[in-house]
Design an enzyme around this catalytic site. Structure first.
Site, PDB file in Angstrom:
ATOM      1  CG  ASN A  88      46.665  43.430  41.827  1.00 17.09           C
ATOM      2  OD1 ASN A  88      46.102  44.135  42.656  1.00 17.09           O
ATOM      3  ND2 ASN A  88      46.873  43.839  40.571  1.00 17.09           N
ATOM      4  CE1 TYR A 153      36.032  43.995  41.901  1.00 18.97           C
ATOM      5  CE2 TYR A 153      34.955  45.003  43.808  1.00 18.97           C
ATOM      6  CZ  TYR A 153      36.107  44.724  43.085  1.00 18.97           C
ATOM      7  OH  TYR A 153      37.324  45.162  43.532  1.00 18.97           O
TER       8      TYR A 153
HETATM    9  P1  NAP Z   1      42.948  48.445  37.643  1.00 19.84           P
HETATM   10  O1  NAP Z   1      43.650  49.741  37.784  1.00 19.84           O
HETATM   11  O2  NAP Z   1      41.732  48.363  36.803  1.00 19.84           O
HETATM   12  O3  NAP Z   1      44.025  47.338  37.135  1.00 19.84           O
HETATM   13  C1  NAP Z   1      43.607  46.016  36.941  1.00 19.84           C
HETATM   14  C2  NAP Z   1      44.804  45.155  36.598  1.00 19.84           C
HETATM   15  O4  NAP Z   1      44.321  43.807  36.433  1.00 19.84           O
HETATM   16  C3  NAP Z   1      45.466  45.574  35.304  1.00 19.84           C
HETATM   17  O5  NAP Z   1      46.857  45.473  35.442  1.00 19.84           O
HETATM   18  C4  NAP Z   1      44.947  44.546  34.301  1.00 19.84           C
HETATM   19  O6  NAP Z   1      45.889  44.217  33.284  1.00 19.84           O
HETATM   20  C5  NAP Z   1      44.797  43.332  35.197  1.00 19.84           C
HETATM   21  N1  NAP Z   1      43.887  42.347  34.611  1.00 19.84           N
HETATM   22  C6  NAP Z   1      42.565  42.473  34.334  1.00 19.84           C
HETATM   23  N2  NAP Z   1      42.112  41.344  33.765  1.00 19.84           N
HETATM   24  C7  NAP Z   1      43.171  40.499  33.655  1.00 19.84           C
HETATM   25  C8  NAP Z   1      43.338  39.189  33.149  1.00 19.84           C
HETATM   26  N3  NAP Z   1      42.319  38.505  32.631  1.00 19.84           N
HETATM   27  N4  NAP Z   1      44.572  38.629  33.214  1.00 19.84           N
HETATM   28  C9  NAP Z   1      45.624  39.300  33.743  1.00 19.84           C
HETATM   29  N5  NAP Z   1      45.529  40.551  34.231  1.00 19.84           N
HETATM   30  C10 NAP Z   1      44.312  41.134  34.186  1.00 19.84           C
HETATM   31  O7  NAP Z   1      42.519  47.861  39.067  1.00 19.84           O
HETATM   32  P2  NAP Z   1      43.093  48.164  40.520  1.00 19.84           P
HETATM   33  O8  NAP Z   1      42.245  49.202  41.139  1.00 19.84           O
HETATM   34  O9  NAP Z   1      44.559  48.327  40.491  1.00 19.84           O
HETATM   35  O10 NAP Z   1      42.714  46.780  41.237  1.00 19.84           O
HETATM   36  C11 NAP Z   1      43.651  45.757  41.508  1.00 19.84           C
HETATM   37  C12 NAP Z   1      42.986  44.728  42.406  1.00 19.84           C
HETATM   38  O11 NAP Z   1      42.541  45.363  43.607  1.00 19.84           O
HETATM   39  C13 NAP Z   1      41.753  44.099  41.780  1.00 19.84           C
HETATM   40  O12 NAP Z   1      41.674  42.736  42.142  1.00 19.84           O
HETATM   41  C14 NAP Z   1      40.609  44.875  42.413  1.00 19.84           C
HETATM   42  O13 NAP Z   1      39.419  44.152  42.437  1.00 19.84           O
HETATM   43  C15 NAP Z   1      41.166  45.133  43.800  1.00 19.84           C
HETATM   44  N6  NAP Z   1      40.554  46.283  44.478  1.00 19.84           N
HETATM   45  C16 NAP Z   1      40.594  47.540  43.941  1.00 19.84           C
HETATM   46  C17 NAP Z   1      39.987  48.587  44.620  1.00 19.84           C
HETATM   47  C18 NAP Z   1      39.959  50.008  44.101  1.00 19.84           C
HETATM   48  O14 NAP Z   1      39.232  50.837  44.670  1.00 19.84           O
HETATM   49  N7  NAP Z   1      40.724  50.347  43.092  1.00 19.84           N
HETATM   50  C19 NAP Z   1      39.342  48.347  45.834  1.00 19.84           C
HETATM   51  C20 NAP Z   1      39.318  47.063  46.344  1.00 19.84           C
HETATM   52  C21 NAP Z   1      39.924  46.042  45.660  1.00 19.84           C
HETATM   53  P3  NAP Z   1      45.805  44.769  31.760  1.00 19.84           P
HETATM   54  O15 NAP Z   1      45.445  46.227  31.852  1.00 19.84           O
HETATM   55  O16 NAP Z   1      47.201  44.540  31.285  1.00 19.84           O
HETATM   56  O17 NAP Z   1      44.792  43.949  31.034  1.00 19.84           O
END
Ligand code: NAP
Length: 245
Positions: A88, A153
């Site tokens: 994730n 992205y």
């Molecule tokens: P978020 O709130 O920004 O959280 C991102 C998470 O990824 C955090 O727990 C962060 O950990 C972790 N992370 C970032 N870089 C990392 C690294 N190098 N190693 C380990 N952990 C890392 O994002 P989210 O919205 O929950 O997104 C989660 C996933 O869903 C992502 O892959 C994103 O692309 C995908 N997604 C999100 C959306 C959306 O609209 N939100 C839509 C489509 C897809 P730390 O904070 O501990 O560094």
């Protein structure tokens, strides 16, 4: 009955944190990976432990193969086995392609794509040995249709879909499924850079007239990991409210 276990990367915040809650409350032992948000990860681990859940918070940068290798070793040492890997962890970036420098491009791929490579490589010897396992990757609707001002992205997330489909074909005979969840716009910190007006415009583009929640995504991930998802492999499930049809 044996307790099932899952490793969820990027579980300190947003979708990953909600997925950790959902799996833990379903009875899974959860390895909760984080990178920078240690306080949030520890607070989540504490809260779930108070509910009686088995939680292993574990720091690793998924872009670093050495840290990922140590993380997977610790998880296997603690849980003795692993049933599901949820890839994730991800980072976003917005801006004109012409303003995108190569270092930023590389970092996005290092986390969003290479991170999945490292996690799968570390977990697969165990999955292949047990001839069982579930891998769930996180892409995005932008990986399906491309997002303006999100070229790196979108490209990284399109590659996640390619990786998922190819790996599913390769691992099917070993009874390992590989599926992808490609959410639409979900209200998390990742979209914190969008203004209220921009979020409203995205909501209006959505036939269901609402943005998604982390619970919508967590439920889809849990389904793919569960017995109900046993006949799914190489698929892209997109909880997106009709944003992409
Ligand atoms: P978020 O709130 O920004 O959280 C991102 C998470 O990824 C955090 O727990 C962060 O950990 C972790 N992370 C970032 N870089 C990392 C690294 N190098 N190693 C380990 N952990 C890392 O994002 P989210 O919205 O929950 O997104 C989660 C996933 O869903 C992502 O892959 C994103 O692309 C995908 N997604 C999100 C959306 C959306 O609209 N939100 C839509 C489509 C897809 P730390 O904070 O501990 O560094």
């Amino acid at each position: 009955m044996r307790q099932k276990s899952v490793l969820i990367t990027g579980a300190s915040r947003g979708i990953g944190a909600e997925t950790a809650r959902r799996f833990a409350r379903e009875g899974y032992a959860v390895a909760l990976n984080y990178h920078r948000s240690e306080e949030q990860a520890m607070a989540l681990a504490r809260a779930l432990r108070e509910e009686g859940c088995r939680i292993l918070p574990i720091r690793a940068d998924v872009s670093d193969p050495e840290q990922v290798g140590k993380m997977v070793d610790s998880v296997l040492e603690e849980f003795c086995q692993l049933d599901t890997l949820v890839c994730n962890a991800g980072i976003g970036s917005t801006g004109l392609f012409t303003d995108l420098d190569y270092t930023s491009w590389q970092r996005i791929f290092a986390v969003n794509l290479d991170g999945i490579y490292h996690c799968c490589q570390a977990v697969l010897p165990h999955f292949l040995h047990q001839k069982d396992g579930r891998i769930i990757t996180l892409s995005s609707v932008w990986g399906m249709v491309g997002g303006s001002c999100e070229v790196a992205y979108s490209a990284s997330k399109a590659a996640v879909i390619g990786l998922t489909k190819a790996l599913a074909k390769e691992l099917g005979p070993s009874h390992i499924t590989v599926n992808c969840v490609a959410p639409g716009v979900i209200e998390t910190e990742m979209n914190g850079n969008l203004s209220h007006e921009e979020l409203e415009a995205l909501r209006e583009e959505c036939p269901l007239g609402t943005l998604g929640t982390t619970a919508d995504v967590a439920e889809t991930i849990l389904f793919l990991a569960s017995e109900k998802g046993r006949f799914f492999t190489g698929q892209v499930l997109s909880p997106n409210g009709g944003f992409v049809i």
